[in-house]
Motif scaffolding. Structure first.
Motif, short mmCIF file in Angstrom:
data_model
loop_
_atom_site.label_atom_id
_atom_site.label_comp_id
_atom_site.label_asym_id
_atom_site.label_seq_id
_atom_site.Cartn_x
_atom_site.Cartn_y
_atom_site.Cartn_z
N THR A 50 -0.76 0.94 4.23
CA THR A 50 -1.51 2.19 4.01
C THR A 50 -0.62 3.38 4.34
O THR A 50 0.49 3.22 4.87
CB THR A 50 -2.78 2.26 4.91
OG1 THR A 50 -2.37 2.14 6.28
CG2 THR A 50 -3.79 1.17 4.60
N GLY A 51 -1.09 4.57 4.05
CA GLY A 51 -0.45 5.81 4.50
C GLY A 51 1.00 5.95 4.12
O GLY A 51 1.41 5.62 3.00
N GLY A 53 3.63 4.36 5.24
CA GLY A 53 4.37 3.10 5.07
C GLY A 53 4.21 2.55 3.65
O GLY A 53 5.19 2.15 3.01
N LEU A 54 2.99 2.55 3.15
CA LEU A 54 2.74 2.10 1.78
C LEU A 54 3.51 2.99 0.79
O LEU A 54 4.15 2.50 -0.14
CB LEU A 54 1.23 2.15 1.47
CG LEU A 54 0.85 1.88 0.01
CD1 LEU A 54 1.18 0.45 -0.41
CD2 LEU A 54 -0.64 2.16 -0.21
#
Ligand code: NAI
Ligand code: NA
Length: 396
Positions: A50-51, A53-54
């Motif tokens: 998510t966020g 990092g994704l």
């Protein structure tokens, strides 16, 4: 099944696989539209689902054509029960990566543990040999220390004195005053243990010790600074102490990588709606005013725009990486622009329950929050039967 949002405070208990997929596809298309990045070829992302990092993983794969391994902690689906959003995000990412002929595998488990580190290293060794970029993008409320077994819970508190300011409940739009009592010494220690640099250093030490870092490998972790307004609860609070520690760790890691010509950086990113930031008091009001101003100026960015710009114009621009006086990469440059901050500070003074819908971007905040869980995404048919049992193709 038909999946509806079930919101409890700062989280949504359900996630929509089709909405998460559409978000990922939109991010991939954005990265592709910005052209190729002469970047890393083998990337490990810790906190990849998510966020930021994704978005880092998507930029690595679809911007630089990299093979990626993602580590994250997400809830798989069960019959009649949805997975957490990062699960569906990863399923969609890996399906798209496979279609594009890009290697993508992932490991779901506690990145703070020795076991998951070892599992990740075994996978790198077997499939990639080495990695040339390690992104460290964990955001977690707790950490079990791998050596002592001690469980640390982080706190989001001011240090020294009670902090009183405005905040908004972004679901109801009610602006109210909130007082947060100061942290204890233990709160500070705990927060540093969870969100500071120790685990990042452990990862890099383990990877390097097993000869899994390519010559010239780079590692990057993410930090935040923000304005004076949020300083007591953020940068000068418990989480800020953890960020100080994370930023200091970049230097010790950089030293440890000298013999392989490696580099370690912290990138200071923009304030954005993620699961992590929604839980911090005062920040949602700041973000809703910031969004309004940045959208008006035409300089608003989401996680993917931030990470694409980080890779293309900072990390892999083909020239020396620009940093501030503390050695940090600043991709929060547009957020921190003086004119932007002056406008936000003026709006802050005026913000009330009545004025916020007009002077702030509460609607944008809410939309981003719903989007995190795959809801309210354009082009998705929420009346249609959705398959909650979607699997992650490259899960090891
Ligand atoms: P996020 O909540 O969207 O992502 C956190 C990631 O960490 C997810 O992939 C999650 O699965 C993973 N994770 C959490 N605990 C884990 C564990 N024990 N083991 C394995 N994986 C685990 O958070 P976000 O906002 O993307 O934050 C990432 C970093 O960016 C953090 O260091 C945060 O402080 C920083 N940052 C965030 C900003 C914001 O406004 N959201 C601004 C600037 C920096
Ligand atoms: Na992340």
């Amino acid at each position: 099944m038909i999946i509806e949002p079930r919101i409890r405070g700062f989280i949504c208990l359900t996630a929509h696989p089709e909405g998460c997929k559409q978000n990922v596809v939109n991010q991939i298309n954005y990265v592709k539209s910005k052209g190729a990045i002469n970047g890393p070829k083998k990337v490990l992302v810790i906190g990849a689902s998510t966020g930021f990092g994704l978005a880092s993983r998507i930029t690595s794969a679809f911007g630089a054509g990299a093979a990626t391994i993602g580590v994250y902690f997400e809830k798989p689906p069960a019959e009649g029960k949805t997975a957490s959003p990062g699960w569906y995000n990863t399923a969609a990412f890996e399906a798209e990566a496979q279609k594009a002929g890009l290697y993508a595998k992932s490991i779901n488990g506690d990145a703070f543990s020795d076991e998951i580190k070892q599992k990740t290293m075994d996978l790198i060794k077997a499939d990639l040999g080495t990695v040339d970029l390690v992104i460290y993008s964990l955001a977690s409320p707790r950490r079990t220390h791998p050596k002592t077994g001690v469980v640390y819970n982080s706190a989001l508190k001011p240090i020294g004195q009670t902090f009183t300011n405005k905040t908004v409940n972004f679901h109801t739009g009610v602006v109210s005053e909130i007082s947060i009592t100061p942290a204890s010494e233990e709160d500070i220690t705990n927060t540093i243990a969870v969100m500071g640099g120790e685990d990042w250093a452990m990862w890099i030490e383990a990877l390097k010790g097993a000869n899994l870092l390519s010559p010239g490998a780079t590692t990057v972790a993410y930090s935040y600074i923000g304005p004076a307004l949020t300083e007591p609860v953020y940068r000068k609070g418990t989480i800020g102490r953890a960020k100080d520690d994370l930023e200091a760790t970049a230097f010790t890691i950089a030293d440890s990588l000298k013999d392989i010509n490696g580099q370690a950086y912290v990138s200071v990113n923009k304030a954005l709606v993620t699961q992590a930031s929604s839980a911090i008091p005062v920040i949602p009001l700041y973000i809703s005013l910031l969004y309004k101003v940045m959208k008006e100026e035409g300089i608003h960015e989401g996680c993917i725009e931030q990470m694409q710009r980080l890779f293309q114009t900072r990390l892999f621009a083909g020239s020396a990486i620009p940093t501030d006086e503390k050695g940090r990469i600043r991709i929060d440059d547009w957020e921190m622009r003086e004119d932007v901050q002056a406008k936000v500070a003026a709006l802050w003074e005026q913000s009330t329950t009545e004025s916020l819908p007009e002077i702030g971007d509460l609607a944008g905040y809410k939309a981003d929050f719903m989007n995190l869980f795959g809801f309210d995404v354009a082009g998705v048919d929420y009346q249609a039967d959705a398959n909650e049992m979607v699997q992650v193709p490259g899960l090891v």
